[in-house]
Design an enzyme around this catalytic site. Structure first.
Site, PDB file in Angstrom:
ATOM      1  N   ASP A  51       0.791  -1.190  -0.192  1.00 20.90           N
ATOM      2  CA  ASP A  51       0.020  -0.024  -0.125  1.00 20.90           C
ATOM      3  C   ASP A  51       0.716   1.437  -0.048  1.00 20.90           C
ATOM      4  O   ASP A  51       0.390   2.287   0.145  1.00 20.90           O
ATOM      5  CB  ASP A  51      -1.189  -0.007   1.006  1.00 20.90           C
ATOM      6  CG  ASP A  51      -0.254  -0.135   2.518  1.00 20.90           C
ATOM      7  OD1 ASP A  51       0.925  -0.011   2.749  1.00 20.90           O
ATOM      8  OD2 ASP A  51      -0.963  -0.212   3.480  1.00 20.90           O
ATOM      9  N   SER A  52       2.183   1.102  -0.076  1.00 29.92           N
ATOM     10  CA  SER A  52       3.351   2.305  -0.325  1.00 29.92           C
ATOM     11  C   SER A  52       2.914   2.645  -1.727  1.00 29.92           C
ATOM     12  O   SER A  52       3.420   3.889  -1.970  1.00 29.92           O
ATOM     13  CB  SER A  52       4.473   1.710  -0.217  1.00 29.92           C
ATOM     14  OG  SER A  52       5.040   0.483  -0.841  1.00 29.92           O
ATOM     15  N   ASP A  90      -0.905  -6.124  -0.033  1.00 28.58           N
ATOM     16  CA  ASP A  90      -1.357  -5.299   1.226  1.00 28.58           C
ATOM     17  C   ASP A  90      -3.033  -5.266   1.167  1.00 28.58           C
ATOM     18  O   ASP A  90      -3.628  -4.757   0.169  1.00 28.58           O
ATOM     19  CB  ASP A  90      -0.887  -4.106   1.413  1.00 28.58           C
ATOM     20  CG  ASP A  90       0.394  -4.262   2.153  1.00 28.58           C
ATOM     21  OD1 ASP A  90       0.396  -4.990   2.917  1.00 28.58           O
ATOM     22  OD2 ASP A  90       1.192  -3.227   1.705  1.00 28.58           O
ATOM     23  N   LYS A 120      -1.459  -9.432   2.952  1.00 25.87           N
ATOM     24  CA  LYS A 120      -0.686  -8.922   4.152  1.00 25.87           C
ATOM     25  C   LYS A 120      -1.667  -7.937   4.863  1.00 25.87           C
ATOM     26  O   LYS A 120      -2.239  -7.242   4.078  1.00 25.87           O
ATOM     27  CB  LYS A 120       0.647  -8.332   3.780  1.00 25.87           C
ATOM     28  CG  LYS A 120       1.427  -7.793   4.872  1.00 25.87           C
ATOM     29  CD  LYS A 120       2.822  -7.299   4.341  1.00 25.87           C
ATOM     30  CE  LYS A 120       3.147  -6.091   3.854  1.00 25.87           C
ATOM     31  NZ  LYS A 120       2.689  -4.846   4.638  1.00 25.87           N
ATOM     32  N   GLU A 122      -1.523  -5.614   8.597  1.00 23.96           N
ATOM     33  CA  GLU A 122      -0.831  -4.993   9.657  1.00 23.96           C
ATOM     34  C   GLU A 122      -1.414  -5.356  10.966  1.00 23.96           C
ATOM     35  O   GLU A 122      -2.659  -4.960  11.178  1.00 23.96           O
ATOM     36  CB  GLU A 122      -0.772  -3.415   9.332  1.00 23.96           C
ATOM     37  CG  GLU A 122       0.367  -3.146   8.139  1.00 23.96           C
ATOM     38  CD  GLU A 122       0.644  -1.521   7.979  1.00 23.96           C
ATOM     39  OE1 GLU A 122      -0.080  -0.729   8.782  1.00 23.96           O
ATOM     40  OE2 GLU A 122       1.031  -1.331   6.842  1.00 23.96           O
ATOM     41  N   GLU A 189       9.087  -3.998  10.544  1.00 25.69           N
ATOM     42  CA  GLU A 189       9.675  -3.036  10.041  1.00 25.69           C
ATOM     43  C   GLU A 189      10.433  -2.015  11.174  1.00 25.69           C
ATOM     44  O   GLU A 189       9.569  -1.886  12.073  1.00 25.69           O
ATOM     45  CB  GLU A 189       8.476  -2.261   9.176  1.00 25.69           C
ATOM     46  CG  GLU A 189       8.707  -0.720   8.825  1.00 25.69           C
ATOM     47  CD  GLU A 189       7.728  -0.241   7.560  1.00 25.69           C
ATOM     48  OE1 GLU A 189       6.926  -1.229   7.321  1.00 25.69           O
ATOM     49  OE2 GLU A 189       7.993   0.804   7.141  1.00 25.69           O
TER      50      GLU A 189
END
Ligand code: KIV
Length: 271
Positions: A51-52, A90, A120, A122, A189
């Site tokens: 999602d960057s 993501d 993925k 978070e 991270e």
């Protein structure tokens, strides 16, 4: 007889075996067909449609605005290019935190509409139920702990996480909870290298670091950062393998000058 050599695809089992053999795993981001083709052919094991994309492709300040439809668009472009790597996508902010049913619905849309191989998410124990429900549909899940950019407004800064003992202990418990629930790998991270090495030694599943030292099972970088296309982002952990910003700008400047001086196109470049 076919002359084409069959390409052996990277699966979650291959990654697990790599951890057992202590063979390091490489992971890079990609958001479009052309970049994904180069990254895949270079031989990386995992391609992350992160999602960057919200930052490097769309120019947003955070990862929060990107939508599920936009992630599916990026992921399906990547999938069309990839022949070998495992493609992980993501789940964007707001598409899995509400309840496990919406998490499953989001993951199913990604898998069905893009053809990706895994998702993925978070977070730690608070998303255990969602991880479990996604896994029951047969969708592999990668976890992400430490600095989790979707929670930037809770943290307030992008500084190193889990420096104190309490947060470090919580992170280890979260990592164990994600493994127990069935995640096939974990991203760590921006955490102290010592803590990351402890997590990698404790867990059976591969632990991939970004700003987490090298005593982990692999590394991930954002492609636009490591190529030096983005200029404004310069954390200590980022190694720039190129200065593409300058090189690309130079090429564009030369082209513009050639157009204006009638150097381009030449006689050989016309019909
Ligand atoms: O979105 C992303 O690119 C990521 C990596 C930084 C791990 O989550």
């Amino acid at each position: 007889m076919s002359v084409h050599k069959e390409i052996k695809r990277v699966t979650t089992h291959v990654l697990q075996e790599m951890k057992f053999r202590n063979e390091k795993i490489s992971m890079l981001t990609a958001y479009d067909y052309s970049m994904a083709k180069i990254v895949d052919e270079a031989g990386t094991e995992i391609i992350l449609v992160g999602d960057s994309a919200s930052n490097v492709m769309a120019g947003h300040e955070t990862t929060l605005p990107i939508t599920l439809d936009q992630m599916i668009y990026h992921a399906s472009s990547v999938i069309r290019a990839v022949k070998r790597a495992l493609v992980v996508v993501d789940l964007p902010f707001g598409t899995y935190q509400g309840n496990s049913k919406s998490a499953l619905d989001s993951a199913v849309r990604i898998m069905k509409e893009s053809g990706a191989h895994a998702v993925k998410l978070e977070g730690g124990r608070e998303i255990k139920e969602s991880v479990h429900r996604i896994l029951t549909a047969g969708i592999p899940v990668m976890g992400h702990l430490g600095l989790t950019p979707q929670s930037i407004y809770k943290f307030g800064t992008y500084t190193v996480r889990a420096r104190d003992e309490e947060e470090a202990d919580r992170l280890i418990e979260d990592a164990l909870a994600l493994q127990e629930t069935g995640c096939f790998a974990l991203i760590l991270e921006k955490v102290p290298a010592e803590l990351a090495s402890k997590v990698a030694a404790t867990l059976q599943i591969p632990v991939i670091g970004i700003g987490a030292g090298n005593v982990v099972d692999g590394q991930v970088l954002v492609v636009h950062d490591m190529l030096g296309i983005t200029q404004e982002f310069s954390p200590r952990f980022l190694r720039r393998y190129h200065n593409l910003y300058q090189e690309m700008k130079g090429a564009f400047t030369n082209y513009i000058a050639d157009v204006k001086s009638l150097e381009f196109p030449s006689e050989k470049e016309q019909y």
